[in-house]
Write an enzyme that holds these catalytic residues in place. Structure first.
Site, PDB file in Angstrom:
ATOM      1  N   HIS A 174       0.796  -1.228   0.000  1.00  0.00           N
ATOM      2  CA  HIS A 174       0.000   0.000   0.000  1.00  0.00           C
ATOM      3  C   HIS A 174       0.829   1.279   0.000  1.00  0.00           C
ATOM      4  CE1 HIS A 174      -3.122  -2.925   0.946  1.00  0.00           C
ATOM      5  NE2 HIS A 174      -3.892  -2.088   0.296  1.00  0.00           N
ATOM      6  N   GLU A 190     -15.638  -8.549   9.893  1.00  0.00           N
ATOM      7  CA  GLU A 190     -15.788  -7.107  10.117  1.00  0.00           C
ATOM      8  C   GLU A 190     -17.141  -6.714  10.694  1.00  0.00           C
ATOM      9  OE1 GLU A 190     -14.715  -4.140   7.264  1.00  0.00           O
ATOM     10  OE2 GLU A 190     -12.906  -5.214   6.665  1.00  0.00           O
ATOM     11  N   HIS A 244      -3.189  -5.228  -7.096  1.00  0.00           N
ATOM     12  CA  HIS A 244      -3.408  -6.402  -6.246  1.00  0.00           C
ATOM     13  C   HIS A 244      -4.898  -6.684  -6.112  1.00  0.00           C
ATOM     14  CE1 HIS A 244      -3.243  -2.852  -3.581  1.00  0.00           C
ATOM     15  NE2 HIS A 244      -4.138  -3.491  -2.840  1.00  0.00           N
ATOM     16  N   GLU A 294      -6.113  -1.494  -7.112  1.00  0.00           N
ATOM     17  CA  GLU A 294      -6.782  -2.768  -6.875  1.00  0.00           C
ATOM     18  C   GLU A 294      -7.550  -3.288  -8.077  1.00  0.00           C
ATOM     19  OE1 GLU A 294      -7.496  -2.615  -2.093  1.00  0.00           O
ATOM     20  OE2 GLU A 294      -9.153  -1.903  -3.338  1.00  0.00           O
ATOM     21  N   CYS A 308     -14.563  -4.457   3.029  1.00  0.00           N
ATOM     22  CA  CYS A 308     -13.652  -4.742   1.925  1.00  0.00           C
ATOM     23  C   CYS A 308     -12.361  -5.317   2.496  1.00  0.00           C
ATOM     24  CB  CYS A 308     -13.377  -3.493   1.095  1.00  0.00           C
ATOM     25  SG  CYS A 308     -12.783  -2.083   2.034  1.00  0.00           S
TER      26      CYS A 308
END
Length: 193
Positions: free
Chosen positions: A33, A96, A40, A123, A76
């Site tokens: 990141h 989550e 990715h 992404e 996500c």
């Protein structure tokens, strides 16, 4: 227990791909990141109420290196090596938000956006949707807050206050509802299907 997101990220390898979703390597999540961010794999989950008039939003936790405290889709994340996209989406929704529902793949896209001079995203994002009515037990290490929002109100608010929403969520809204002109001009998007 103290949660250090940077320590947690060190132990996770992300799946690097090309725009055809062919695996080209693996890289530590923390390093992946940092700009320049390699492409990715990622998933995004959007949950609606039974009427599909409300959408469940998540406010990202303050400890996130990218877009902390921004409103986004329900959840996500990134698939693990050899993990199917749908398996990843199911896993992350349970982790989550504390519940599970049947999910359906809706579409895919590639995007690239910089959060600041150090952090960003690039992404290959696979979007899933589902419906839910019940208790939510959001993980506070992932979500600072969550809410149901009328889709009509959300579509108005994202036009008025685009700066409070994540770039990938605005792309999702564009694909689902045709919302335009909410993205920063530096965000690259390629719709795949």
């Amino acid at each position: 227990m103290y949660y250090n997101i940077y320590e947690a990220m060190k132990n996770i390898k992300l799946v690097l791909v090309n725009e055809k979703d062919e695996v080209i390597g693996f890289k530590e999540k923390f390093e992946t990141h940092k700009i320049p961010v390699p492409l990715h794999r990622a998933i995004s989950v959007v949950i609606f109420d039974a009427s599909r008039e409300k959408m469940m939003l998540q406010k990202r936790a303050a400890g996130k290196p990218t877009w902390p405290l921004f409103w986004s889709n329900t959840c996500c994340t990134h698939p693990f090596k050899d993990e199917e996209y749908i398996t990843c989406a199911n896993r992350r929704l349970k982790q989550e938000m504390g519940f599970a529902v049947p999910l359906v793949e809706k579409f895919r896209f590639v995007y690239q956006a910089d959060y600041d001079p150090v952090w960003g995203e690039h992404e290959y994002d696979v979007v899933f949707a589902g419906k839910y009515a019940g208790e939510v037990r959001a993980d506070p290490q992932e979500a600072a807050d969550w809410k149901w929002m009328q889709v009509t109100d959300l579509l108005k608010d994202v036009k008025i206050n685009p700066e409070v929403y994540t770039p990938w969520f605005k792309i999702v809204l564009e694909r689902l509802y045709g919302v335009k002109d909410t993205l920063n001009k530096s965000v690259f998007v390629k719709h795949l299907g």
